[in-house]
Each structure stands twice: as structure tokens, then as C-alpha cells.
Design a protein around this motif. Sequence first.
Motif, PDB file in Angstrom:
ATOM      1  N   UNK A   1       0.796  18.019   1.341  1.00 17.85           N
ATOM      2  CA  UNK A   1       1.108  18.549   0.013  1.00 17.85           C
ATOM      3  C   UNK A   1       1.587  17.465  -0.942  1.00 17.85           C
ATOM      4  N   UNK A   2       2.377  16.520  -0.444  1.00 24.28           N
ATOM      5  CA  UNK A   2       3.041  15.542  -1.297  1.00 24.28           C
ATOM      6  C   UNK A   2       2.211  14.286  -1.575  1.00 24.28           C
ATOM      7  N   UNK A   3       1.247  14.029  -0.702  1.00 24.20           N
ATOM      8  CA  UNK A   3       0.497  12.782  -0.823  1.00 24.20           C
ATOM      9  C   UNK A   3      -0.999  13.049  -0.873  1.00 24.20           C
ATOM     10  N   UNK A   4      -1.691  12.138  -1.547  1.00 23.73           N
ATOM     11  CA  UNK A   4      -3.154  12.181  -1.546  1.00 23.73           C
ATOM     12  C   UNK A   4      -3.645  11.746  -0.162  1.00 23.73           C
ATOM     13  N   UNK A   5      -4.910  12.036   0.127  1.00 27.53           N
ATOM     14  CA  UNK A   5      -5.466  11.734   1.455  1.00 27.53           C
ATOM     15  C   UNK A   5      -5.280  10.267   1.830  1.00 27.53           C
ATOM     16  N   UNK A   6      -5.575   9.365   0.909  1.00 23.04           N
ATOM     17  CA  UNK A   6      -5.433   7.927   1.167  1.00 23.04           C
ATOM     18  C   UNK A   6      -3.970   7.576   1.454  1.00 23.04           C
ATOM     19  N   UNK A   7      -3.050   8.214   0.735  1.00 19.85           N
ATOM     20  CA  UNK A   7      -1.628   7.939   0.933  1.00 19.85           C
ATOM     21  C   UNK A   7      -1.139   8.473   2.282  1.00 19.85           C
TER      22      UNK A   7
ATOM     23  N   UNK B   1       3.036  -7.482   2.708  1.00 21.77           N
ATOM     24  CA  UNK B   1       2.108  -7.700   3.820  1.00 21.77           C
ATOM     25  C   UNK B   1       1.324  -6.429   4.141  1.00 21.77           C
ATOM     26  N   UNK B   2       1.976  -5.292   4.044  1.00 19.15           N
ATOM     27  CA  UNK B   2       1.355  -4.034   4.446  1.00 19.15           C
ATOM     28  C   UNK B   2       0.849  -3.215   3.255  1.00 19.15           C
ATOM     29  N   UNK B   3       1.599  -3.231   2.165  1.00 17.05           N
ATOM     30  CA  UNK B   3       1.308  -2.333   1.029  1.00 17.05           C
ATOM     31  C   UNK B   3       1.138  -3.106  -0.280  1.00 17.05           C
ATOM     32  N   UNK B   4       0.433  -4.219  -0.246  1.00 10.51           N
ATOM     33  CA  UNK B   4       0.360  -5.125  -1.396  1.00 10.51           C
ATOM     34  C   UNK B   4      -0.015  -4.442  -2.703  1.00 10.51           C
ATOM     35  N   UNK B   5      -1.058  -3.660  -2.733  1.00 13.49           N
ATOM     36  CA  UNK B   5      -1.528  -3.048  -3.983  1.00 13.49           C
ATOM     37  C   UNK B   5      -1.195  -1.564  -4.050  1.00 13.49           C
ATOM     38  N   UNK B   6      -0.136  -1.166  -3.402  1.00 16.43           N
ATOM     39  CA  UNK B   6       0.187   0.260  -3.297  1.00 16.43           C
ATOM     40  C   UNK B   6       1.514   0.609  -3.963  1.00 16.43           C
ATOM     41  N   UNK B   7       1.802   0.010  -5.119  1.00 18.13           N
ATOM     42  CA  UNK B   7       3.072   0.273  -5.794  1.00 18.13           C
ATOM     43  C   UNK B   7       3.290   1.748  -6.119  1.00 18.13           C
ATOM     44  N   UNK B   8       2.285   2.491  -6.607  1.00 20.93           N
ATOM     45  CA  UNK B   8       2.528   3.928  -6.870  1.00 20.93           C
ATOM     46  C   UNK B   8       2.935   4.693  -5.602  1.00 20.93           C
ATOM     47  N   UNK B   9       2.311   4.374  -4.478  1.00 21.04           N
ATOM     48  CA  UNK B   9       2.665   5.006  -3.208  1.00 21.04           C
ATOM     49  C   UNK B   9       4.095   4.649  -2.824  1.00 21.04           C
ATOM     50  N   UNK B  10       4.457   3.373  -2.925  1.00 15.27           N
ATOM     51  CA  UNK B  10       5.801   2.913  -2.576  1.00 15.27           C
ATOM     52  C   UNK B  10       6.835   3.572  -3.482  1.00 15.27           C
ATOM     53  N   UNK B  11       6.538   3.670  -4.772  1.00 12.71           N
ATOM     54  CA  UNK B  11       7.465   4.322  -5.708  1.00 12.71           C
ATOM     55  C   UNK B  11       7.667   5.788  -5.346  1.00 12.71           C
ATOM     56  N   UNK B  12       6.591   6.481  -5.014  1.00 12.16           N
ATOM     57  CA  UNK B  12       6.676   7.888  -4.626  1.00 12.16           C
ATOM     58  C   UNK B  12       7.499   8.029  -3.347  1.00 12.16           C
ATOM     59  N   UNK B  13       7.237   7.161  -2.392  1.00 11.69           N
ATOM     60  CA  UNK B  13       7.959   7.202  -1.129  1.00 11.69           C
ATOM     61  C   UNK B  13       9.449   6.916  -1.339  1.00 11.69           C
ATOM     62  N   UNK B  14       9.760   5.994  -2.241  1.00  8.53           N
ATOM     63  CA  UNK B  14      11.166   5.651  -2.510  1.00  8.53           C
ATOM     64  C   UNK B  14      11.892   6.850  -3.123  1.00  8.53           C
ATOM     65  N   UNK B  15      11.247   7.566  -4.031  1.00 12.03           N
ATOM     66  CA  UNK B  15      11.869   8.757  -4.623  1.00 12.03           C
ATOM     67  C   UNK B  15      12.138   9.811  -3.546  1.00 12.03           C
ATOM     68  N   UNK B  16      11.219   9.968  -2.625  1.00  9.19           N
ATOM     69  CA  UNK B  16      11.425  10.904  -1.506  1.00  9.19           C
ATOM     70  C   UNK B  16      12.566  10.414  -0.632  1.00  9.19           C
TER      71      UNK B  16
END
Length: 162
Positions: free
Chosen positions: A43-49, A102-117
Motif C-alpha cells: 500500500x505504501x510503496x510502488x512496486x519498484x520501491x 552504495x545501495x540507494x544512490x539514485x533513490x532519494x524519493x524512496x529514502x525520504x519516504x522511508x525516513x518519514x515512516x
Amino acid sequence: MESALRAVLHSIAMEGETSWDVIQKLIHLSGRDPSLKHSLRQQMFEKREVELLSLLPNMNSTDPDSLEWIALLGQLKRRMQDGPYSPDVQRIVRRMDEKRLEVFEDEDPFIDKLWEIRKSPAQSEQMGLYPIEDALLHFMEQAFEIYVLRKDKEQVEVGETS
């Protein structure tokens, strides 16, 4: 059971002590229906996320990346009294940022969403994330803000001298 015990051992290593509150939360999390966590993640994340979530450190794991994250969090917790500007704290945060890249180089929107959670105890629990205390999360956020400001300032200064 083995996985839950490993999480408790890693918790003790990270916390620097036996935290019965954390152990109770870990026991509670281990007894939850995995399909609930999976459903919430869908529910909270897109398939790729959702696929990226498998790359997060895991307290139950013995993989070197998870163990390094656990060690870094433990070091950060033990350095909280030094303040977020401390060179040791900034060194730890720099390594955390290197690992993130190293793991999430181009995934700032995902990291931001995860940080809010992560900052929400209720959402973190629903997601099955390790219960990091609010004080440590707040300290980490302060230290990262300082790190990013210094990093940006250094980049501007390098650009001006070029």
C-alpha cells in the motif's frame, strides 16, 4: 526462533545494554502475521520501491552490510552526548551516507519516504522496522543536516576555486 534471538543479540550490541522494552517490541514484531507487513508495504510503496525494501539492513541477518549498519547505529547512540557537531559523530554519519549511496544512490524519493515512516513509531512498527528510540532518530537527523550543510559548503568552495 533463531532469527528472533539473533535480532535480540544485535539489539544488545547496538543499544549497548539489554533494553527490555526493545526486546518486548522485537518479540511482538516476530509474532506478527507477515502478510500484514507485506500488505502494508504494498500500500505504501510502488512496486519498484517494495523491491528496494529487501535491500534494507535487517536485525535478524548476519550479512556484513546489516552488521555494519547495526554497528554504525550503536556507535552513533554511544556518541550522542558528544553532540551532532562532534567530529566522531560526523565521521559516523559520513560512513552512513556512503553506505546509503552504495545501495540507494539514485533513490532519494524512496529514502525520504522511508525516513518519514521511520520517524513515526506507529508506522515503523506496522512496517516491521526495528524500534529505534525517538531521541536517536532526532539526533541522527540533526547530525545528517549538519553533514549535508558542510558537504554542500565544501562543494561550493571547491567550485569557487576551480
